[in-house]
Design a protein around this motif. Structure first.
Motif, PDB file in Angstrom:
ATOM      1  N   UNK A 186       1.527   2.116   4.350  1.00  0.00           N
ATOM      2  CA  UNK A 186       3.115   2.161   5.225  1.00  0.00           C
ATOM      3  C   UNK A 186       2.806   1.677   6.486  1.00  0.00           C
ATOM      4  N   UNK A 187       1.739   1.315   7.068  1.00  0.00           N
ATOM      5  CA  UNK A 187       1.368   0.565   8.303  1.00  0.00           C
ATOM      6  C   UNK A 187       1.927  -0.591   8.446  1.00  0.00           C
ATOM      7  N   UNK A 188       1.948  -1.279   7.133  1.00  0.00           N
ATOM      8  CA  UNK A 188       2.462  -2.920   7.230  1.00  0.00           C
ATOM      9  C   UNK A 188       3.030  -2.982   6.000  1.00  0.00           C
ATOM     10  N   UNK A 189       4.331  -3.135   5.829  1.00  0.00           N
ATOM     11  CA  UNK A 189       5.046  -3.580   4.666  1.00  0.00           C
ATOM     12  C   UNK A 189       4.712  -4.688   3.602  1.00  0.00           C
ATOM     13  N   UNK A 190       3.972  -5.644   4.394  1.00  0.00           N
ATOM     14  CA  UNK A 190       3.581  -6.792   3.711  1.00  0.00           C
ATOM     15  C   UNK A 190       2.243  -6.611   2.861  1.00  0.00           C
ATOM     16  N   UNK A 191       1.527  -5.596   3.093  1.00  0.00           N
ATOM     17  CA  UNK A 191       0.172  -5.235   2.619  1.00  0.00           C
ATOM     18  C   UNK A 191       0.211  -5.370   1.111  1.00  0.00           C
ATOM     19  N   UNK A 192       1.394  -5.047   0.409  1.00  0.00           N
ATOM     20  CA  UNK A 192       1.484  -4.824  -0.978  1.00  0.00           C
ATOM     21  C   UNK A 192       2.620  -5.426  -1.514  1.00  0.00           C
ATOM     22  N   UNK A 193       3.214  -6.340  -0.639  1.00  0.00           N
ATOM     23  CA  UNK A 193       4.589  -7.166  -1.115  1.00  0.00           C
ATOM     24  C   UNK A 193       3.985  -7.937  -2.067  1.00  0.00           C
ATOM     25  N   UNK A 194       2.941  -8.295  -2.338  1.00  0.00           N
ATOM     26  CA  UNK A 194       2.376  -9.330  -3.369  1.00  0.00           C
ATOM     27  C   UNK A 194       2.796  -8.792  -4.628  1.00  0.00           C
ATOM     28  N   UNK A 195       3.015  -7.601  -5.128  1.00  0.00           N
ATOM     29  CA  UNK A 195       3.365  -7.352  -6.427  1.00  0.00           C
ATOM     30  C   UNK A 195       4.653  -6.475  -6.161  1.00  0.00           C
ATOM     31  N   UNK A 196       5.463  -6.615  -5.096  1.00  0.00           N
ATOM     32  CA  UNK A 196       6.653  -5.807  -4.926  1.00  0.00           C
ATOM     33  C   UNK A 196       6.385  -4.440  -4.975  1.00  0.00           C
ATOM     34  N   UNK A 197       5.176  -3.830  -4.247  1.00  0.00           N
ATOM     35  CA  UNK A 197       4.508  -2.462  -4.130  1.00  0.00           C
ATOM     36  C   UNK A 197       4.616  -1.687  -5.340  1.00  0.00           C
ATOM     37  N   UNK A 198       4.134  -2.346  -6.757  1.00  0.00           N
ATOM     38  CA  UNK A 198       4.021  -1.721  -7.569  1.00  0.00           C
ATOM     39  C   UNK A 198       2.415  -1.190  -7.921  1.00  0.00           C
ATOM     40  N   UNK A 199       2.507  -0.362  -9.228  1.00  0.00           N
ATOM     41  CA  UNK A 199       1.291   0.050  -9.673  1.00  0.00           C
ATOM     42  C   UNK A 199       1.710   0.708 -10.978  1.00  0.00           C
ATOM     43  N   UNK A 200       0.289   0.780 -11.849  1.00  0.00           N
ATOM     44  CA  UNK A 200       0.421   1.425 -13.048  1.00  0.00           C
ATOM     45  C   UNK A 200      -0.728   2.562 -13.078  1.00  0.00           C
ATOM     46  N   UNK A 201      -0.620   3.888 -13.006  1.00  0.00           N
ATOM     47  CA  UNK A 201      -1.898   4.666 -13.409  1.00  0.00           C
ATOM     48  C   UNK A 201      -2.249   4.468 -14.744  1.00  0.00           C
ATOM     49  N   UNK A 202      -3.641   4.622 -14.910  1.00  0.00           N
ATOM     50  CA  UNK A 202      -4.211   3.770 -16.013  1.00  0.00           C
ATOM     51  C   UNK A 202      -3.691   4.846 -17.177  1.00  0.00           C
ATOM     52  N   UNK A 203      -3.561   6.196 -17.191  1.00  0.00           N
ATOM     53  CA  UNK A 203      -3.163   7.078 -17.951  1.00  0.00           C
ATOM     54  C   UNK A 203      -1.580   6.580 -18.503  1.00  0.00           C
ATOM     55  N   UNK A 204      -0.879   6.227 -17.655  1.00  0.00           N
ATOM     56  CA  UNK A 204       0.642   5.871 -18.173  1.00  0.00           C
ATOM     57  C   UNK A 204       0.561   4.452 -18.615  1.00  0.00           C
ATOM     58  N   UNK A 205      -0.622   3.539 -18.297  1.00  0.00           N
ATOM     59  CA  UNK A 205      -0.715   2.277 -19.209  1.00  0.00           C
ATOM     60  C   UNK A 205      -1.110   2.487 -20.544  1.00  0.00           C
ATOM     61  N   UNK A 206      -2.114   3.635 -20.799  1.00  0.00           N
ATOM     62  CA  UNK A 206      -2.441   4.027 -22.131  1.00  0.00           C
ATOM     63  C   UNK A 206      -1.286   4.500 -22.862  1.00  0.00           C
ATOM     64  N   UNK A 207      -0.286   5.220 -22.195  1.00  0.00           N
ATOM     65  CA  UNK A 207       0.745   5.908 -22.887  1.00  0.00           C
ATOM     66  C   UNK A 207       1.724   4.504 -23.586  1.00  0.00           C
ATOM     67  N   UNK A 208       1.874   3.398 -22.844  1.00  0.00           N
ATOM     68  CA  UNK A 208       2.585   2.336 -23.096  1.00  0.00           C
ATOM     69  C   UNK A 208       1.899   1.728 -24.190  1.00  0.00           C
ATOM     70  N   UNK A 209       0.484   1.600 -24.222  1.00  0.00           N
ATOM     71  CA  UNK A 209      -0.124   1.261 -25.215  1.00  0.00           C
ATOM     72  C   UNK A 209      -0.026   1.864 -26.680  1.00  0.00           C
ATOM     73  N   UNK A 210       0.059   3.319 -26.671  1.00  0.00           N
ATOM     74  CA  UNK A 210       0.315   4.131 -27.827  1.00  0.00           C
ATOM     75  C   UNK A 210       1.695   3.900 -28.298  1.00  0.00           C
TER      76      UNK A 210
END
Length: 290
Positions: A186-210
């Motif tokens: 939150x200290x710098x909005x550009x730190x994670x702008x490279x992927x529009x501030x996204x992420x995927x928890x590995x467990x939810x990634x596994x849900x998507x695979x299933x």
């Protein structure tokens, strides 16, 4: 099902193998490193003979496999010279896809990448939230390979009308231990702008695979796979306005709604992320008292 997972020892792979086994599937992990326990087979995916040999059946698993989940790769730009990344990732994916075809395996789910959307967005995205509707915009050799893999999948499913290949465009894969760093973004909005501030928890990634295995249909489909929120405490609307002021926001964004649209995955796969980093770092909305 009898499922072979390549790269099952990796960050996402561990969650996928665990999820598929918990769902009752028999899982074989193909990797060059990792825990050499039951279900592990050491394979160099750059060697087509090794791959097709395994896919046709092993001595203790002679009946072969029903589906392939292909996750193995050099996982990001800059970890190896560009030519090495291209050769390793492109050859491995071709070998996996082609060996599956030769072995009569008709269901393939594999790790594509959010990078095909135009990361690191040094050039503005065409609109926000980004989705699967606009042409790929690879900006690195790693991303170029992911784009070419998708194009290969399109042609292979054209050649074989019974073949199903699903490309999951995973966002930045995270584990709970990674969430310690999130409040600092939150200290710098550009730190994670490279992927529009996204992420995927590995467990939810596994849900998507299933879910992709469960809903596999002949042909090729690509899905963005991200968590439903961003990595930021700030609102999504304010982030878009500050960092991408000239980009049209095409929908009303929820307070922390992802800007990597998962609407298609929700609609076609029933994807519903369950693990937000906010469960580990609840945002403080009122001052504390000494």
């Amino acid at each position: 099902m009898r499922i072979v997972v390549t790269g099952g020892s990796g960050k996402l792979g561990r969650s996928v193998v665990r999820r598929l086994r918990d769902d009752g599937h028999t899982v074989t992990n193909l990797d060059r490193t990792g825990h050499r326990g039951p279900g592990f087979t050491e394979v160099d995916l750059r060697n087509y003979g090794h791959v097709v040999d395994v896919f046709l059946g092993l001595e203790d698993r002679p009946s072969g496999f029903d589906a392939v989940v292909h996750l193995a790769a050099i996982p990001a730009p800059g970890l190896a010279p560009d030519a090495v990344t291209f050769e390793n990732n492109m050859l491995a994916t071709y070998n996996v896809f082609q060996a599956a075809r030769r072995a009569g395996i008709k269901t393939i789910v594999y790790a594509s990448s959010e990078t095909v959307l135009g990361l690191p967005f040094d050039v503005d995205p065409p609109y926000i939230p980004v989705d699967e509707e606009y042409p790929a915009r690879p900006e690195s050799t790693y991303s170029l390979v992911k784009h070419l893999e998708e194009q290969m999948a399109i042609q292979l499913t054209r050649w074989d009308p019974e073949l199903s290949i699903t490309g999951l465009r995973f966002s930045n894969v995270t584990d709970p231990d990674d969430y310690e760093d999130f409040p600092s973004f939150d200290s710098d909005a550009t730190l994670r702008k490279w992927n529009l501030w996204g992420y995927i928890d590995g467990r939810d990634g596994a849900q998507a695979v299933a879910l992709a295995l469960q809903h596999a249909k002949p042909g090729f489909e690509a899905f963005i796979i991200a968590n439903a929120d961003t990595v930021m405490g700030r609102s999504s609307t304010s982030l878009a306005a500050e960092v991408f002021p000239d980009v049209k926001v095409v929908k009303d964004l929820g307070e922390h709604e992802t800007m990597l649209s998962i609407d298609k995955a929700r609609r076609m796969l029933g994807f519903a992320p369950e693990h937000s980093w906010r469960s580990y770092h609840p945002l403080r909305t009122t001052p504390t008292e000494d």
